[in-house]
Motif scaffolding. Sequence first.
Motif, mmCIF file in Angstrom:
data_model
loop_
_atom_site.group_PDB
_atom_site.id
_atom_site.type_symbol
_atom_site.label_atom_id
_atom_site.label_comp_id
_atom_site.label_asym_id
_atom_site.label_seq_id
_atom_site.Cartn_x
_atom_site.Cartn_y
_atom_site.Cartn_z
ATOM 1 N N MET A 146 0.673 -1.268 -0.034
ATOM 2 C CA MET A 146 0.041 0.024 0.010
ATOM 3 C C MET A 146 0.984 1.345 0.087
ATOM 4 N N VAL A 147 0.514 2.335 -0.909
ATOM 5 C CA VAL A 147 1.458 3.524 -0.919
ATOM 6 C C VAL A 147 0.602 4.613 -1.123
ATOM 7 N N GLY A 148 0.792 5.563 -0.043
ATOM 8 C CA GLY A 148 0.228 6.524 0.272
ATOM 9 C C GLY A 148 0.814 7.707 1.109
ATOM 10 N N TRP A 196 3.296 -4.672 2.876
ATOM 11 C CA TRP A 196 4.279 -3.423 2.915
ATOM 12 C C TRP A 196 3.695 -2.107 2.946
ATOM 13 N N GLY A 197 4.063 -1.438 3.486
ATOM 14 C CA GLY A 197 3.722 0.221 3.607
ATOM 15 C C GLY A 197 4.577 1.233 3.163
ATOM 16 N N PRO A 244 10.959 -3.985 8.538
ATOM 17 C CA PRO A 244 11.472 -4.017 7.648
ATOM 18 C C PRO A 244 10.462 -3.993 6.177
ATOM 19 N N LYS A 245 9.235 -3.875 6.396
ATOM 20 C CA LYS A 245 8.263 -3.796 5.277
ATOM 21 C C LYS A 245 7.850 -2.271 5.129
ATOM 22 N N PHE A 246 8.464 -1.350 5.883
ATOM 23 C CA PHE A 246 8.175 -0.048 5.810
ATOM 24 C C PHE A 246 9.264 0.493 4.907
#
Length: 240
Positions: free
Chosen positions: A174-176, A192-193, A213-215
């Motif tokens: 997700m991207v924002g 993932w963010g 790690p997923k940021f």
Amino acid sequence: MSHILTTIGFDADDTLWHNERYFRLTQDHFAELLADHTESDTLMGRLLAAERRNLPHYGFGIKGFTLSMIETAIEVTDGRVPASVISQILDAGRDMLSHSVDLLPHAAQTIQTLRSDYKVLVITKGDLLDQERKLAQSGLRDLFHGIEIVSAKTPEAYTRIFAQHGTGADQGLMVGNSMASDVIPMIDAGGWGVFAPHGLSWAIEHATAPEHPKFHEITNLGNLPDLIKSIITGDIHATG
């Protein structure tokens, strides 16, 4: 299609197109209307408090913002706000619901680049009619494999959406521009963010960046395809 990552979600407001600047312009007009009753900084603080208080009742979006302005105007004038001021606040809210849709740089190209290899979704919150209008006017609607307009962005919402449209949140990204809505709850759902900051952001959407790690953070959407390549090739360690 990578088994590490199969589905990409995009926020809409201030990720794909400008939005917050219209709120800021309206706030400036609101301050002018109430200038005889209180200082601008005090008024904005009262307005933000009203917005926080009203979120559970009105949800996100322009209609709730307009009602919060009216409530604040009544409070700061001890109930003496002229009907003409209320009318102008309502006019300002209606103007916001018809503003132009101006895409941010790289939005269309990035979606086009990714959609052939991944399922791409738009996941947004706010007024249903307003979000549908902006999607239609943006010219991007037909590029998405799925569209979700939700009342709130929670880990549960992301779990449902990425299971319905993809292969689960753990294989989703997700991207924002909102750390509080786009990044943290997606990571909590197992995905993932990716934070793509915008020059203007609503105080309610602020949050501390997670150490996870997923940021990841990018300067603009044009950097997203390369980031995704790094994730799926293992150049970026992303487990958890």
